[in-house]
Structure formats: C-alpha cells, structure tokens
Design a protein around this motif. Sequence first.
Motif, PDB file in Angstrom:
ATOM      1  N   THR A  77       0.824  -1.201   0.000  1.00 38.20           N
ATOM      2  CA  THR A  77       0.000   0.000   0.000  1.00 38.20           C
ATOM      3  C   THR A  77       0.865   1.259   0.000  1.00 38.20           C
ATOM      4  O   THR A  77       0.583   2.211  -0.738  1.00 38.20           O
ATOM      5  N   ALA A  78       1.912   1.265   0.777  1.00 36.91           N
ATOM      6  CA  ALA A  78       2.799   2.425   0.835  1.00 36.91           C
ATOM      7  C   ALA A  78       3.480   2.661  -0.506  1.00 36.91           C
ATOM      8  O   ALA A  78       3.561   3.797  -0.981  1.00 36.91           O
ATOM      9  N   VAL A  79       3.951   1.612  -1.139  1.00 35.34           N
ATOM     10  CA  VAL A  79       4.625   1.753  -2.432  1.00 35.34           C
ATOM     11  C   VAL A  79       3.634   2.192  -3.499  1.00 35.34           C
ATOM     12  O   VAL A  79       3.926   3.087  -4.300  1.00 35.34           O
ATOM     13  N   ARG A  80       2.462   1.593  -3.515  1.00 32.10           N
ATOM     14  CA  ARG A  80       1.451   1.963  -4.512  1.00 32.10           C
ATOM     15  C   ARG A  80       1.051   3.433  -4.361  1.00 32.10           C
ATOM     16  O   ARG A  80       0.982   4.168  -5.339  1.00 32.10           O
ATOM     17  N   ASN A  81       0.815   3.869  -3.140  1.00 26.76           N
ATOM     18  CA  ASN A  81       0.452   5.275  -2.907  1.00 26.76           C
ATOM     19  C   ASN A  81       1.611   6.199  -3.253  1.00 26.76           C
ATOM     20  O   ASN A  81       1.394   7.286  -3.782  1.00 26.76           O
ATOM     21  N   GLY A  82       2.819   5.779  -2.961  1.00 29.41           N
ATOM     22  CA  GLY A  82       3.990   6.589  -3.282  1.00 29.41           C
ATOM     23  C   GLY A  82       4.169   6.757  -4.773  1.00 29.41           C
ATOM     24  O   GLY A  82       4.471   7.847  -5.261  1.00 29.41           O
ATOM     25  N   ILE A  83       3.970   5.687  -5.521  1.00 30.29           N
ATOM     26  CA  ILE A  83       4.112   5.763  -6.978  1.00 30.29           C
ATOM     27  C   ILE A  83       2.987   6.595  -7.575  1.00 30.29           C
ATOM     28  O   ILE A  83       3.220   7.426  -8.449  1.00 30.29           O
ATOM     29  N   ASN A  84       1.765   6.383  -7.120  1.00 26.21           N
ATOM     30  CA  ASN A  84       0.629   7.113  -7.673  1.00 26.21           C
ATOM     31  C   ASN A  84       0.716   8.604  -7.388  1.00 26.21           C
ATOM     32  O   ASN A  84       0.237   9.417  -8.175  1.00 26.21           O
ATOM     33  N   SER A  85       1.291   8.990  -6.274  1.00 29.82           N
ATOM     34  CA  SER A  85       1.352  10.411  -5.933  1.00 29.82           C
ATOM     35  C   SER A  85       2.630  11.075  -6.430  1.00 29.82           C
ATOM     36  O   SER A  85       2.771  12.283  -6.290  1.00 29.82           O
ATOM     37  N   SER A  86       3.536  10.323  -7.036  1.00 25.69           N
ATOM     38  CA  SER A  86       4.769  10.915  -7.538  1.00 25.69           C
ATOM     39  C   SER A  86       4.520  11.617  -8.865  1.00 25.69           C
ATOM     40  O   SER A  86       3.488  11.434  -9.512  1.00 25.69           O
ATOM     41  N   VAL A  87       5.472  12.405  -9.286  1.00 28.76           N
ATOM     42  CA  VAL A  87       5.352  13.149 -10.546  1.00 28.76           C
ATOM     43  C   VAL A  87       5.293  12.175 -11.719  1.00 28.76           C
ATOM     44  O   VAL A  87       4.465  12.334 -12.628  1.00 28.76           O
ATOM     45  N   ILE A  88       6.126  11.157 -11.698  1.00 31.04           N
ATOM     46  CA  ILE A  88       6.141  10.185 -12.790  1.00 31.04           C
ATOM     47  C   ILE A  88       4.844   9.391 -12.808  1.00 31.04           C
ATOM     48  O   ILE A  88       4.296   9.111 -13.876  1.00 31.04           O
ATOM     49  N   GLY A  89       4.324   9.036 -11.639  1.00 30.71           N
ATOM     50  CA  GLY A  89       3.055   8.319 -11.579  1.00 30.71           C
ATOM     51  C   GLY A  89       1.913   9.141 -12.148  1.00 30.71           C
ATOM     52  O   GLY A  89       1.064   8.620 -12.873  1.00 30.71           O
ATOM     53  N   GLU A  90       1.882  10.410 -11.825  1.00 34.73           N
ATOM     54  CA  GLU A  90       0.844  11.298 -12.377  1.00 34.73           C
ATOM     55  C   GLU A  90       0.978  11.405 -13.892  1.00 34.73           C
ATOM     56  O   GLU A  90      -0.016  11.396 -14.609  1.00 34.73           O
ATOM     57  N   TYR A  91       2.216  11.518 -14.383  1.00 31.55           N
ATOM     58  CA  TYR A  91       2.454  11.612 -15.822  1.00 31.55           C
ATOM     59  C   TYR A  91       1.984  10.348 -16.542  1.00 31.55           C
ATOM     60  O   TYR A  91       1.306  10.416 -17.563  1.00 31.55           O
ATOM     61  N   LEU A  92       2.335   9.181 -15.980  1.00 33.77           N
ATOM     62  CA  LEU A  92       1.950   7.919 -16.617  1.00 33.77           C
ATOM     63  C   LEU A  92       0.439   7.733 -16.593  1.00 33.77           C
ATOM     64  O   LEU A  92      -0.143   7.224 -17.557  1.00 33.77           O
TER      65      LEU A  92
END
Length: 57
Positions: free
Chosen positions: A21-36
């Motif tokens: 959950t922590a990794v998924r939330n971290g990726i989704n809230s990152s700049v690269i996650g938002e871009y993807l």
Amino acid sequence: MILFIVVYVISLLFLYLIIETAVRNGINSSVIGEYLKKKNDEEEERKPDFDNDHHGA
C-alpha cells in the motif's frame, strides 16, 4: 511451535500489505506516476470503440 508459525505467517502477510500500500500510494502520488496516469488516460480516449459501431444494423 505451530502457534509461532501461524503468528509469523500472519505478521508477514500484514507487513506485505502495509508495504504494498505504501509503495502503490507513493508511486501514484509521484510526478512520474501522475504523468503515466495522464498518458494512459489519453491513450484510452483515442482507442476506437468498436462496440458502438452499428453502421449496418
């Protein structure tokens, strides 16, 4: 001994869920996650929808 193994396995599963959950939330809230996510949404909009194509019916 069996109780120790059961508690150990449950602890590992709980830890796995927390880390996932922590990794998924971290990726989704990152700049690269938002871009993807934005790029993926744009690609889905451009896909033709063949289910709604009723030219002959």
